[in-house]
Design a protein around this motif. Structure first.
Motif, PDB file in Angstrom:
ATOM      1  N   ILE A 116      93.871   0.181 106.949  1.00  0.00           N
ATOM      2  CA  ILE A 116      94.939   0.608 107.859  1.00  0.00           C
ATOM      3  C   ILE A 116      96.296   0.146 107.350  1.00  0.00           C
ATOM      4  CG2 ILE A 116      95.889   0.235 110.176  1.00  0.00           C
ATOM      5  CD1 ILE A 116      92.943   0.186 111.160  1.00  0.00           C
ATOM      6  N   VAL A 117      96.372  -1.119 106.943  1.00  0.00           N
ATOM      7  CA  VAL A 117      97.652  -1.628 106.443  1.00  0.00           C
ATOM      8  C   VAL A 117      98.069  -0.848 105.193  1.00  0.00           C
ATOM      9  CG1 VAL A 117      98.819  -3.620 105.446  1.00  0.00           C
ATOM     10  CG2 VAL A 117      97.325  -3.918 107.422  1.00  0.00           C
ATOM     11  N   ILE A 162      99.378   2.527 106.243  1.00  0.00           N
ATOM     12  CA  ILE A 162     100.713   2.444 106.850  1.00  0.00           C
ATOM     13  C   ILE A 162     101.766   2.267 105.763  1.00  0.00           C
ATOM     14  CG2 ILE A 162     102.209   1.027 108.302  1.00  0.00           C
ATOM     15  CD1 ILE A 162      99.793   0.470 110.060  1.00  0.00           C
ATOM     16  N   MET A 163     101.452   1.395 104.794  1.00  0.00           N
ATOM     17  CA  MET A 163     102.439   1.131 103.753  1.00  0.00           C
ATOM     18  C   MET A 163     102.640   2.343 102.843  1.00  0.00           C
ATOM     19  SD  MET A 163     103.748  -1.575 104.418  1.00  0.00           S
ATOM     20  CE  MET A 163     103.442  -2.762 105.682  1.00  0.00           C
ATOM     21  N   MET A 193     103.083   5.152 103.875  1.00  0.00           N
ATOM     22  CA  MET A 193     104.037   6.055 104.523  1.00  0.00           C
ATOM     23  C   MET A 193     105.472   5.804 104.064  1.00  0.00           C
ATOM     24  SD  MET A 193     102.837   6.366 108.491  1.00  0.00           S
ATOM     25  CE  MET A 193     103.281   4.708 108.921  1.00  0.00           C
ATOM     26  N   ILE A 194     105.673   4.678 103.349  1.00  0.00           N
ATOM     27  CA  ILE A 194     107.034   4.346 102.925  1.00  0.00           C
ATOM     28  C   ILE A 194     107.606   5.481 102.100  1.00  0.00           C
ATOM     29  CG2 ILE A 194     108.426   2.772 101.525  1.00  0.00           C
ATOM     30  CD1 ILE A 194     106.310   0.651 102.107  1.00  0.00           C
ATOM     31  N   LEU A 204     107.944 -12.499 108.987  1.00  0.00           N
ATOM     32  CA  LEU A 204     107.697 -11.058 108.956  1.00  0.00           C
ATOM     33  C   LEU A 204     108.946 -10.282 109.354  1.00  0.00           C
ATOM     34  CD1 LEU A 204     104.117 -10.749 110.486  1.00  0.00           C
ATOM     35  CD2 LEU A 204     104.825 -10.221 108.163  1.00  0.00           C
ATOM     36  N   ILE A 222     110.953  -7.714 107.035  1.00  0.00           N
ATOM     37  CA  ILE A 222     111.192  -6.303 107.345  1.00  0.00           C
ATOM     38  C   ILE A 222     112.674  -5.975 107.163  1.00  0.00           C
ATOM     39  CG2 ILE A 222     111.178  -4.568 109.181  1.00  0.00           C
ATOM     40  CD1 ILE A 222     108.699  -5.983 110.295  1.00  0.00           C
ATOM     41  N   LEU A 223     113.518  -6.871 107.701  1.00  0.00           N
ATOM     42  CA  LEU A 223     114.962  -6.619 107.596  1.00  0.00           C
ATOM     43  C   LEU A 223     115.405  -6.631 106.140  1.00  0.00           C
ATOM     44  CD1 LEU A 223     116.151  -8.675 110.678  1.00  0.00           C
ATOM     45  CD2 LEU A 223     116.035  -6.179 110.456  1.00  0.00           C
ATOM     46  N   ARG A 261     113.469  -5.655 103.730  1.00  0.00           N
ATOM     47  CA  ARG A 261     112.606  -4.652 103.078  1.00  0.00           C
ATOM     48  C   ARG A 261     111.715  -5.311 102.016  1.00  0.00           C
ATOM     49  NH1 ARG A 261     111.786  -0.791 105.449  1.00  0.00           N
ATOM     50  NH2 ARG A 261     111.817   0.827 103.866  1.00  0.00           N
ATOM     51  N   VAL A 313     105.510  -8.474 103.924  1.00  0.00           N
ATOM     52  CA  VAL A 313     105.045  -7.922 105.204  1.00  0.00           C
ATOM     53  C   VAL A 313     103.560  -7.596 105.115  1.00  0.00           C
ATOM     54  CG1 VAL A 313     105.258  -6.034 106.846  1.00  0.00           C
ATOM     55  CG2 VAL A 313     107.291  -6.926 105.728  1.00  0.00           C
ATOM     56  N   VAL A 321     100.703  -9.458 107.340  1.00  0.00           N
ATOM     57  CA  VAL A 321      99.957  -8.735 108.364  1.00  0.00           C
ATOM     58  C   VAL A 321      98.453  -8.856 108.113  1.00  0.00           C
ATOM     59  CG1 VAL A 321      99.455  -6.444 109.268  1.00  0.00           C
ATOM     60  CG2 VAL A 321     101.820  -7.164 108.969  1.00  0.00           C
ATOM     61  N   PHE A 367      93.699  -5.734 115.585  1.00  0.00           N
ATOM     62  CA  PHE A 367      95.017  -6.320 115.279  1.00  0.00           C
ATOM     63  C   PHE A 367      95.633  -6.915 116.541  1.00  0.00           C
ATOM     64  CE2 PHE A 367      94.750  -3.332 111.802  1.00  0.00           C
ATOM     65  CZ  PHE A 367      95.450  -3.938 110.779  1.00  0.00           C
ATOM     66  N   LEU A 369     101.467  -7.016 115.208  1.00  0.00           N
ATOM     67  CA  LEU A 369     101.351  -6.912 113.747  1.00  0.00           C
ATOM     68  C   LEU A 369     101.367  -5.459 113.315  1.00  0.00           C
ATOM     69  CD1 LEU A 369      98.738  -9.585 112.690  1.00  0.00           C
ATOM     70  CD2 LEU A 369     101.208  -9.624 112.437  1.00  0.00           C
ATOM     71  N   LEU A 381     104.799  -4.094 113.751  1.00  0.00           N
ATOM     72  CA  LEU A 381     105.689  -4.582 112.687  1.00  0.00           C
ATOM     73  C   LEU A 381     105.411  -3.857 111.383  1.00  0.00           C
ATOM     74  CD1 LEU A 381     105.875  -8.456 113.272  1.00  0.00           C
ATOM     75  CD2 LEU A 381     107.588  -6.708 113.782  1.00  0.00           C
ATOM     76  N   ALA A 429     108.028  -1.714 109.416  1.00  0.00           N
ATOM     77  CA  ALA A 429     108.327  -2.103 108.040  1.00  0.00           C
ATOM     78  C   ALA A 429     108.268  -0.896 107.116  1.00  0.00           C
ATOM     79  CB  ALA A 429     107.347  -3.170 107.566  1.00  0.00           C
ATOM     80  N   ALA A 430     107.275  -0.023 107.366  1.00  0.00           N
ATOM     81  CA  ALA A 430     107.130   1.139 106.492  1.00  0.00           C
ATOM     82  C   ALA A 430     108.218   2.167 106.770  1.00  0.00           C
ATOM     83  CB  ALA A 430     105.757   1.766 106.689  1.00  0.00           C
ATOM     84  N   PRO A 481     113.743  -0.066 110.213  1.00  0.00           N
ATOM     85  CA  PRO A 481     114.177  -0.345 111.580  1.00  0.00           C
ATOM     86  C   PRO A 481     114.895   0.856 112.183  1.00  0.00           C
ATOM     87  CG  PRO A 481     114.821  -2.114 110.090  1.00  0.00           C
ATOM     88  CD  PRO A 481     114.322  -0.986 109.240  1.00  0.00           C
ATOM     89  N   LEU A 537     114.827  -4.711 115.289  1.00  0.00           N
ATOM     90  CA  LEU A 537     114.078  -3.667 114.585  1.00  0.00           C
ATOM     91  C   LEU A 537     114.133  -2.337 115.329  1.00  0.00           C
ATOM     92  CD1 LEU A 537     110.941  -5.819 113.712  1.00  0.00           C
ATOM     93  CD2 LEU A 537     113.007  -5.453 112.357  1.00  0.00           C
TER      94      LEU A 537
END
Lengths: 315, 635
Positions: free
Chosen positions: A22-23, A26-27, A29-30, A272, A276-277, A279, A284, A288, B121, B125, B128, B132-133, B136, B219
């Motif tokens: 899952i993580v 999600i990543m 999707m960047i 975290l 995120i802020l 990047r 992150v 997670v 989860f 998390l 976030l 993150a992806a 914000p 965020l």
């Protein structure tokens, strides 16, 4: 019992794998070039090239996932570009602080919540019950970050009883007492909501149990009322309280993110948010996965505790 | 629906929640129409004005913007975003849940596995990671919060759908040739909609709080646009110098969350019928005693004397007279049977002795219970507790429900001893073992370590009996101890009780609805009907010459082995509800011999030596003269 624990650990493996998938998804999707996202906008072409190679970013997705997973299993969570140090080192250091904060809050919410619920139930409709019910209602309605800020105003600024924020003073000794001083407010603010939830549930669980026939049997035997409540009834009520404690642990861990920001606690949550802020994607991602995995393991411990309490659960 | 709203508003707190929430929603709806300054107009000269400043009711923030305007627009934004997140989560989650639940099979399996993983989860998390992806921003925060809540809806709605998919009307639709798509839209969706709405109403508060939280962390919504969370986040820097900028948005979040919580609790309570009857009241340590009259001064007749005992249940406005003036006495070593149909008040009589009637709703309203001459009803809790189990012990009906499921049998036995005697744990266990032996449990050593659920019904009841015997009481009150058991086990238990009684000189009060059991065990018997004793006497006499028509009917209910083809007679009708007892004889409406005067006034218990009956027209002649007088008085 040993075999039960082993069985639960084995059954956690697919869940842990699921978490990484899952993580990873999600990543994925960047938007844009992942290497640039990982290294930041000012990365040199050589570094982008190096990251691409080490993470296999030019490979297809499935391969990338396994490279990433394999790296993590060998303890390589990558390197944080914003902190310029290995992600795992940073996580372990920060997690320690989170564990102190969240662990204290969890113990507080369990002990205070159950105690409040039991007192409330054993004096149903009495003054103590009404006072507790009212406090709980307020407690579960105040957002923890707002409660934390108000506590700072009252206890640190106006009364000056406790330090405003942080885990340790910049100068001075790192004694247990100093830690407790710094821990008191954030731990209480973080525990408030969970305590309310546990208290409510404990109250209704106790009321349910107190009507059972075996409570009447205990009384017919001549067991003193205190022991009926805190022994017979509470033990039976714990069967429905423990799973909720497991769920609340997740909420405490989540709330820790806000509390760490409000009280500048050097934990994983603050790490975290900052990551995120900034990047800082690898930080992150690693944070997670690490925290989620710990939470899964914690829930196994909850299941084991439940099976120790209730002999009717097949182990 | 009307009923529901009435229930909801009867809960004053829920009403308060509805009013506060309604007011807030109304306020933000009309916000654009109000004469407010631009919420984003900065005026650095007017920074951090305190509340009630000229032109700024709530003061200004660090850029001199009007806090009231920002608060209202921020609330508007927070509510809108929270609601949008709830709608998105509900729509996607429900769709997933319906599909998984309706089609089942592999799809269901894969989807539910995924849901389980997402739920592993801690929620923040996941949020976030998504932020993150995506980066914000308020929209991304909304997506993150909605996504985090999708599994909750998927799981709930799937459960409901699985139940519906197997129902007849779905099968009928399939047979009628409807396609899956139409079945889902026409048959399933309308039925799961209420669940979706309830799930939404319980989570929307959460989602408002979660989006506010992400904004608080920086965020979510980005400046200059502000929701409640980012207002609070920005104000944090000036927490100490200008606390009002934090307090204003914080209190608003608090009000929203609290009113949503109150309303949610109200909805839940209104939907949960158990709470209406007050059934969730906890029983106290002893039954409440509220005697209207004086304590009867009748001289001692037996070891245990019940004198004009009255026990009632007060439920709301209703008063159930479960025990309406019962007098009984038990001599040492005697076995007294109390017999009656369910609801006749025999169990309540038995439980009243040691104050074990659940209270609330039970109240002892009159009479006395005397153990060796001392009134137990006026005894304080401490001395009553000391007598429980030590002088008077109980055996209850269903031993699976009456033994504690989480304690080992041996520990429960040892506890019974240790609450009355200062002995070591080892000594208590040794005595417990002896007790198990005396109730003839095979392998008592290993049984000591068993939990109740590991034993058979008969074995459990032997444990129950052993526990009653633990402190060598003088009286044992056995409340239908064999009703839940097989007939063969029942016979073993009865003969064992009889042996124990003779060996130990125990007095037993045996409560049952079975005259066969009474005949086997009891010296004397009392017949109860609608909370009163209608006949009493030596067992043999009552069996052979029943006086009350009810008694003879009860005896006729017992099938006799080898008794030929006698007709088994059930008693027509039901006992009267004890909150609406008719005047006079309560059995009269079911009695074939009833006369008008039977239902006129109170009928006394006619007593001669050991025999007593409460009837104007007994089956056999009894106290002819007195009864004739009573009949005349009734006319």
């Amino acid at each position: 019992m040993g075999s039960y624990i082993l069985k639960r650990l084995v059954s956690a493996i697919p869940v842990l794998l699921g978490i990484t998938i899952i993580v990873f998804l999600i990543m994925a999707m960047i938007p844009g070039d992942p290497a640039t996202a990982i290294l930041g906008a000012y990365a040199t072409p050589e570094n982008v090239e190096r990251v691409n190679r080490s993470l296999g970013l030019d490979e297809p997705m499935v391969q990338r996932y396994f490279i990433w997973l394999g790296n993590m299993l060998t303890g390589d969570f990558g390197r944080s570009y914003s902190l310029n140090r290995p992600v795992l080192d940073e996580i372990l250091e920060r997690f320690n602080a989170t564990l102190i904060l969240a662990g204290t809050s969890f113990v507080l919410c369990a002990v205070l919540g159950i105690l409040a619920g039991v007192v409330s139930a054993s004096r149903q409709y009495g003054f103590a019950d009404k006072a507790i019910t009212f406090t709980v209602l307020i407690g579960i309605s105040i957002p923890s970050f707002f409660l934390g800020m108000m506590m700072i105003l009252l206890f640190a600024v106006n009364l000056q009883w406790l330090p405003v924020s942080g885990m340790w003073p910049i100068y001075g000794d790192r004694t247990l007492w100093v830690l407790i001083e710094h821990l008191t407010m954030p731990a209480l603010a973080l525990a408030a909501v969970a305590t309310g939830v546990v208290a409510r549930l404990s109250r209704s669980a106790m009321l349910e149990v107190l009507r059972q026939d075996y409570i009447r049997t205990a009384r017919a035997k001549g067991v003193p009322e205190r022991r009926v409540i805190y022994g017979h009834a509470l033990k039976a009520a714990m069967v429905s309280i423990i799973p909720v404690l497991g769920i609340q642990a997740g909420f405490v861990l989540s709330g820790a993110v806000y509390i760490e920001i409000v009280f500048q606690w050097p934990g994983v949550g603050r790490m975290l948010v900052n990551a995120i802020l900034q990047r800082d994607i690898l930080l992150v991602q690693g944070g997670v996965v690490f925290v989620a995995a710990c939470y899964v393991l914690f829930n196994i411990a909850v299941d084991v505790a439940q099976s120790l309490l209730d002999p009717r659960i097949k182990t | 629906m009307r009923q529901f709203l009435k229930l909801l508003f009867r809960n004053r707190l829920a009403g308060l929640g509805a009013i506060v929430l309604g007011a807030i929603v109304l306020l933000v709806l009309v916000t654009p129409l109000l004469p407010l300054p631009d919420p984003n107009a900065t005026a650095t000269g007017d920074r951090f004005l305190r509340p009630f400043s000229a032109g700024h009711l709530l003061g200004t923030d660090h850029l001199g913007r009007d806090l009231l305007a920002r608060l209202l627009y921020g609330t508007r934004l927070s509510l809108a975003v929270g609601l949008a997140a709830a709608l998105i989560a509900a729509t996607i989650g429900s769709a997933i849940g319906i599909l998984a639940g309706y089609f089942g099979g592999r799809l269901d399996n894969v989807v539910m596995r995924g849901v389980d993983m997402l739920m592993a989860f801690p929620y923040i998390l996941l949020a976030l990671a998504i932020v993150a992806a995506l980066g914000p921003g308020l929209l991304n925060a909304l997506i993150a919060v909605a996504a985090v809540n999708i599994p909750f809806f998927a799981r709930n709605i799937r459960g409901v759908t699985v139940g519906l998919a197997g129902r007849e009307f779905v099968d009928a639709a399939k047979l009628a040739g409807m396609g899956s798509g139409r079945i889902v839209m026409v048959e399933i969706l309308p039925n799961v909609l209420p669940t979706i709405v309830i799930a939404m109403s319980t989570t929307v508060g959460w989602m408002i709080l979660e989006t506010a939280g992400l904004s608080f962390l920086g965020l979510g919504s980005q400046p200059p646009q502000a929701d409640l969370g980012s207002m609070l986040g920005e104000a944090r820097a000036a927490l100490i110098s200008a606390p009002h900028t934090s307090v204003v948005p914080g209190v608003m979040i608090f009000l929203i969350v609290m009113s949503v919580n109150l309303l949610g609790d109200g909805i839940r309570d209104a939907l949960d019928p158990r709470l209406k009857s007050g059934a969730l009241s906890r029983p106290r340590a002893t039954t409440a005693v509220d005697r209207k009259g004086p304590v009867p001064e009748t001289p001692q007749q037996g070891l245990l004397d019940l004198q004009e005992l009255q026990t009632q249940f007060h439920v709301g406005e209703r008063i159930y007279r479960a025990v309406g003036g019962v007098s009984l006495h038990v001599k040492p070593g005697e076995c007294l049977g109390i017999i009656g149909e369910s609801g006749s008040g025999k169990s309540v009589t038995a439980l009243s002795v040691m104050g074990l009637v659940a209270s609330p709703p039970g109240v002892v309203t009159g009479g006395a219970v005397k153990y060796d001459g001392e009134d137990l009803l006026s005894a304080d809790y401490k001395s009553l507790r000391r007598k429980r189990g030590e002088n008077v012990a109980y055996i209850f009906q269903d031993p699976l429900a009456t033994l504690h499921p989480l304690y080992r049998v041996g520990d429960q036995l040892a506890e019974a001893i240790r609450v009355h005697h200062r002995v070591s744990d080892a000594e208590a266990k040794r005595r417990g073992l002896e007790l198990l032996r005396s109730v003839r449990i095979p392998n008592p050593e290993s049984r000591m370590r068993n939990y109740p659920h590991e034993m058979s019904g008969g074995m459990r009841q032997r444990v129950g009996i052993a526990m009653a015997l633990a402190n060598d009481p003088d009286v044992i009150i056995a409340d239908e101890p064999t009703t839940a058991l097989d007939v063969t086990v029942q016979a073993q238990i009865l003969s064992m009780l009889d042996d124990l009684r003779r060996e130990r000189g125990l007095a037993i009060v045996f409560i049952t609805h079975d005259f066969g059991v009474v005949a086997q065990l009891c010296d004397r018997v009392a017949v109860m009907y609608a909370g009163r004793i209608v006949e009493e006497g030596m067992t043999r006499e009552v069996l052979e010459h029943p006086l009350h028509p009810y008694t003879s009917r009860l005896i006729a209910c017992v099938p006799e082995l080898g008794g030929g083809r006698r007709k088994l007679e059930a008693i027509p009708g039901l006992p009267p509800p004890v909150d609406k007892l008719p005047p006079g004889c309560a059995f009269a409406p079911r009695c074939p011999k009833a006369q008008p005067e039977c239902q006129k006034g109170e009928i006394a218990l006619f007593t001669k030596e050991e025999r007593a009956v409460r009837c104007l027209y007994p089956e056999e002649t009894f106290l002819e003269e007195e009864m004739a007088d009573a009949r005349l008085a009734g006319e």
